[in-house]
Motif scaffolding. Structure first.
Motif, mmCIF file in Angstrom:
data_model
loop_
_atom_site.group_PDB
_atom_site.id
_atom_site.type_symbol
_atom_site.label_atom_id
_atom_site.label_comp_id
_atom_site.label_asym_id
_atom_site.label_seq_id
_atom_site.Cartn_x
_atom_site.Cartn_y
_atom_site.Cartn_z
ATOM 1 N N ALA A 54 24.657 32.142 15.963
ATOM 2 C CA ALA A 54 23.978 31.439 17.049
ATOM 3 C C ALA A 54 24.364 29.964 17.044
ATOM 4 O O ALA A 54 24.598 29.372 18.094
ATOM 5 C CB ALA A 54 22.468 31.609 16.920
ATOM 6 N N GLN A 55 24.461 29.382 15.879
ATOM 7 C CA GLN A 55 24.852 27.973 15.766
ATOM 8 C C GLN A 55 26.298 27.787 16.212
ATOM 9 O O GLN A 55 26.617 26.847 16.938
ATOM 10 C CB GLN A 55 24.669 27.479 14.315
ATOM 11 C CG GLN A 55 25.034 26.023 14.114
ATOM 12 C CD GLN A 55 24.167 25.085 14.955
ATOM 13 O OE1 GLN A 55 22.973 25.307 15.108
ATOM 14 N NE2 GLN A 55 24.773 24.060 15.520
ATOM 15 N N ALA A 56 27.178 28.695 15.792
ATOM 16 C CA ALA A 56 28.591 28.609 16.190
ATOM 17 C C ALA A 56 28.733 28.766 17.698
ATOM 18 O O ALA A 56 29.504 28.058 18.347
ATOM 19 C CB ALA A 56 29.406 29.675 15.470
ATOM 20 N N LEU A 57 27.956 29.692 18.271
ATOM 21 C CA LEU A 57 27.989 29.900 19.717
ATOM 22 C C LEU A 57 27.512 28.642 20.446
ATOM 23 O O LEU A 57 28.111 28.229 21.438
ATOM 24 C CB LEU A 57 27.123 31.105 20.093
ATOM 25 C CG LEU A 57 27.045 31.433 21.585
ATOM 26 C CD1 LEU A 57 28.429 31.785 22.133
ATOM 27 C CD2 LEU A 57 26.077 32.576 21.820
ATOM 28 N N ALA A 58 26.460 28.034 19.939
ATOM 29 C CA ALA A 58 25.942 26.806 20.556
ATOM 30 C C ALA A 58 26.990 25.691 20.478
ATOM 31 O O ALA A 58 27.190 24.947 21.438
ATOM 32 C CB ALA A 58 24.647 26.379 19.887
ATOM 33 N N ASP A 59 27.683 25.586 19.336
ATOM 34 C CA ASP A 59 28.735 24.573 19.179
ATOM 35 C C ASP A 59 29.876 24.817 20.167
ATOM 36 O O ASP A 59 30.379 23.891 20.795
ATOM 37 C CB ASP A 59 29.279 24.580 17.745
ATOM 38 C CG ASP A 59 28.274 24.049 16.740
ATOM 39 O OD1 ASP A 59 27.263 23.426 17.168
ATOM 40 O OD2 ASP A 59 28.492 24.257 15.533
#
Length: 189
Positions: free
Chosen positions: A42-47
């Motif tokens: 989720a963090q990678a997708l947000a980045d």
């Protein structure tokens, strides 16, 4: 093993035991199952989404700047076409002044009028030269159909296809024929 821990430690539930085991494996460098991977993805997708938004904004800014440059260039070309003759017209204004002065002369002195006409012709020749208009006066040159227009061929002492006389001067503007010279050409003997 979990049953042993639960019987040995009565306050430990199977869930807390699993969490403790996962923490000890993480401390030991053993990879944990995909349960932890969801927050990382989720963090990678947000980045990635933030980076994509930034790149889209940069693209739109670059596109707008390119459009502005194109529009300014088009306006400059239109102004250049519209006002291209301005400099040439400025060189012709003294000639107009001289012609108006000659037209207003009431003295009737032909010598002064002739002198004024010669001066005006020099001014006009200078204005044409400044405007990159050159005279084609090809007497004695080889006939060039791109620059000369033959009116007639006459027997002459010169080599065939040589310009014998110029009936009307021609003009070039920046090496481009504005008007060809009307010439008489030597005929073959």
């Amino acid at each position: 093993m979990e049953e042993n821990q639960a019987t040995q430690n009565p306050g430990v539930t199977p869930e807390t035991a699993a969490a403790a085991e996962a923490a000890s494996q993480a401390a030991a460098g053993v990879e944990t199952p995909a349960a932890d991977a969801a927050p990382v993805n989720a963090q990678a997708l947000a980045d990635v989404q933030a980076k994509l938004a930034e790149m889209q904004e940069n693209f739109l800014r670059a596109k707008a700047e390119t459009e502005n440059v194109r529009r300014r260039a088009q306006e400059d070309v239109e102004k250049a076409h519209k006002f291209a003759i301005e400099r040439f017209a400025e060189h012709l204004l003294p000639v107009v002044d001289s012609l108006e002065a000659a037209a207003g002369d009431t003295t009737g002195d032909l010598a002064k009028i002739r002198e004024g006409v010669e001066l005006t012709l020099r001014q006009l020749s200078s204005a044409l030269e400044k405007g990159r208009v050159a005279v084609i006066n090809p007497v004695g040159e080889k006939f060039d159909p791109h620059r000369h227009q033959a009116i007639s061929m006459v027997p002459a002492e010169q080599e065939p296809n040589t310009v014998v006389a110029v009936l009307q001067k021609g003009f070039l503007i920046a090496d481009r024929v504005l008007r060809p010279a009307l010439v008489t050409v030597a005929a073959a003997k």
